[in-house]
Design an enzyme around this catalytic site. Sequence first.
Site, PDB file in Angstrom:
ATOM      1  CE  LYS A 499      28.685  47.105  35.328  1.00 19.06           C
ATOM      2  NZ  LYS A 499      28.046  47.658  34.133  1.00 19.06           N
ATOM      3  NE  ARG A 597      24.775  49.727  28.095  1.00 21.80           N
ATOM      4  CZ  ARG A 597      25.597  50.042  29.109  1.00 21.80           C
ATOM      5  NH1 ARG A 597      26.903  50.023  28.943  1.00 21.80           N
ATOM      6  NH2 ARG A 597      25.096  50.393  30.279  1.00 21.80           N
ATOM      7  CE1 TYR A 725      59.357  33.906  23.878  1.00 26.59           C
ATOM      8  CE2 TYR A 725      57.957  35.128  25.384  1.00 26.59           C
ATOM      9  CZ  TYR A 725      58.453  33.924  24.919  1.00 26.59           C
ATOM     10  OH  TYR A 725      58.042  32.758  25.497  1.00 26.59           O
ATOM     11  CG  MET A 774      50.989  33.616  29.320  1.00 23.65           C
ATOM     12  SD  MET A 774      50.611  31.973  28.702  1.00 23.65           S
ATOM     13  CE  MET A 774      50.277  32.338  26.981  1.00 23.65           C
TER      14      MET A 774
END
Length: 831
Positions: A499, A597, A725, A774
């Site tokens: 998964k 859960r 930044y 980014m």
Amino acid sequence: MNLNDILKATKAEAIPEVKDIDIAELLIDSRKIVNPARAMFIAIKGSHRDGHQFIDDAYEKGVRTFLISEETDTAKYKDAQFLKVTDTLTALHQLATAHRNQFHIPVIGITGSNGKTIVKEWLFQLLSENYKIIRSPKSYNSQIGVPLSVWRMQAHHTLGIFEAGISQPGEMSRSERILHPDIGIFTNIGEAHSEGFLNNRQKINEKLILFRHAKELIYCKDHHELNECIVQYCHQIRSGEEDDLKVFTWSQKSEATLRIQGIDKSSNSTTIRGVYEEREIAILIPFSDNASIENAIHCWCVLLLFKIEDSQIAERMARLHPVAMRLELLHGVDNCTIINDTYNSDLTSLQIALDFLEQQKQHPRRTVILSDMLQIGKPDGDLYEEVAELVSQKNIYRIICIGVALSKHKPTFRKHKKLRSIFFKSTEEFLKKMHMITFENEAILLKGARAFRFEKIEKLLEQKIHKTVLEINLSAIQNNLNVYRALLPAPVKMMAMVKAYSYGSGSYEIANLLQFAGVDYLTVAYVDEGVALRKAGISAPIMVMSPEAGAFDRMISWKLEPEIFSIYSLQQFTEIAHTLNVSHYPVHIKLDTGMHRLGFMPHELPELMAELKVNTAIKVVSIFSHLAGSDSADFDGFTAEQARNFDNMSQELMQVLPTRPLRHLVNSTGITRHPELYYDMVRLGIGMYGFDGSDKVQHQLQNIGTLKTTIAQIKELKAGETVGYSRKGKLERDSRIATVSIGYADGYFRDFGNGNAHMLVHGKPAPVVGAVCMDMCMLDITGIDNAAVGDEVIVFGNELPIGQLADWAKTIPYEVLTGISQRVNRIYVNE
């Protein structure tokens, strides 16, 4: 060998009386059959798998000769012949020994903790002009690998080079009987495979058994413990024998046969100076790392022992090239998959690469791009006849042959009507005409000798996505799977978690490996993940852990098995099953034993049992639950409580089921900490990817991933200037700043900025400066003077574990691994 000679060598019982045929191929894997008519399948009994279970498969694929050790219903195998022995592994050793004894050529045996394969491959490069060499394929040095390597020895060979490894006492004597080397190389001693030994000295002495009958032994005296053991071995074991063991030593520190006087490194090469037989000699090698230097000196000793002229040695050493220790699986243009196995081309490595190509089920077609095979030693006609036969048996759609020798044998390939063959006399000719050939939605194997520079082809075929790549080691995943498998009793099955894009490692590629390895179940989180695997050719059973009711119809269409965790989900699935006229569809019942859960609570069991009694739409194939704290001794009491709940609830459920389902409870950490809770199946997740929450088997697990990026630009900045930044990176000294091509959009956390983390440049830590952007971030590489634009940067890997990044981010390795962006290109390697 003919079958009668095999009977004599193994002292086997023939069932029935055998026809005397020649056996050319020994098989231990029914998935890798090339020439069934002349093959013998050997049913090896391993710790977790028994080869006798695969006799049917081998028979269906055309094999008619079998070596067995268990009672077998031979009558059901028409025209087959069986050789029965007490132990098939012992028989394999006896067979290899008998085969080896037919040949009287010098054999070099190599052992040690590291460097065996590199030394073997470099000796092949260095001595191929003088000898027709048979050598171990890849790293075939185990109790199975050694006999299979020796079996390949043929009459035209004039030198053998084999490696032998051990994992426990008693193994080397068996390898010695098979190899019986004349010349030995002991590369070094380290901590690898130490689990079965009391200490290093016991391991060294066990390895020395390989040289029981050798005439010469090459080793480095500077490994103190190794030197002491060898001196003692020569005096106590080999002293006074008719042929004493002669040692050929080398050292940087003391007198030796080859005295190393100096090692001078540059950025890409090393000059090594020495004294041998009172003359000064030197070599230059195109490597500068310490391991390559040690490996090269071992090879130098062999060439001196073989009396190769100094000028020839120097010339050949300068031409050494890296050993291709692995296959690379890359994403290619137009939905292609590229298997890059360049720089190495011989029959055995071709067969290994073709086996790997055959595993790629995600494409309807397969293409092989092959160069001339150099330094093989066989007549061209026989060689390419065998190559054509091998390729045609692997369901290859197309072969592109590059080289003069291959071009001369067009008829050999074209007689195989189903195999489309195209010929070019050189790589340059192919590159010029490549635009005329369509490569689309296919798996492409690149298999070329170094001289053909197939990396030029790879560059054109590889999909250009991002300079940042996540390199996934499939061999390491296989190793980790085997570590956990070894803990399980034979009846216990394995479910593997793929998964979340296989924990960030890739979806199809990991699932394909696990399917090939014989994992019983795969598990995904959502339906779309399972559908993608089915579309890519994965046929293994797949459980979906979080199925959405609106996707039940797609699950049934794609043969995906839902987790049923509530009465509502059961009713919804049943309704869809009735609509599609489906009955007895496999489902998995999830119980809530304390995790809270998903799952049925104890008070919901009566309603569930009433429904299961009358529901013909489904078949419950497993009942399971999830442990909340299997990784910590602090929660062992709660784990025991969960186990009691699971026992009670599952036993109650099974009373109303017509067939007994599988039960499973433990995850990766539960496998190592709670063997009493294995039940019928276990679920392996993060452990497969190299992390053991209990630390009990962490030393046996291998890192599976290396995240790499590159330096895009370097700036020389003054003290007081700022970087990034919000001017968060203020320089306190004159600094050298590198911008690298990775940022938070790739999954590199913003928290790593401002010196909270570092990457490795040329093996040295380079702190992150300023805020992570980014798409990129900046590193302080002051003091790493050889760093240059385009250099590789390690974000995490063997030297900088992902666990360290998790600690920096105050999270767990799962989050770091699963957070790597899909835009980061995945490259898969298989060693």
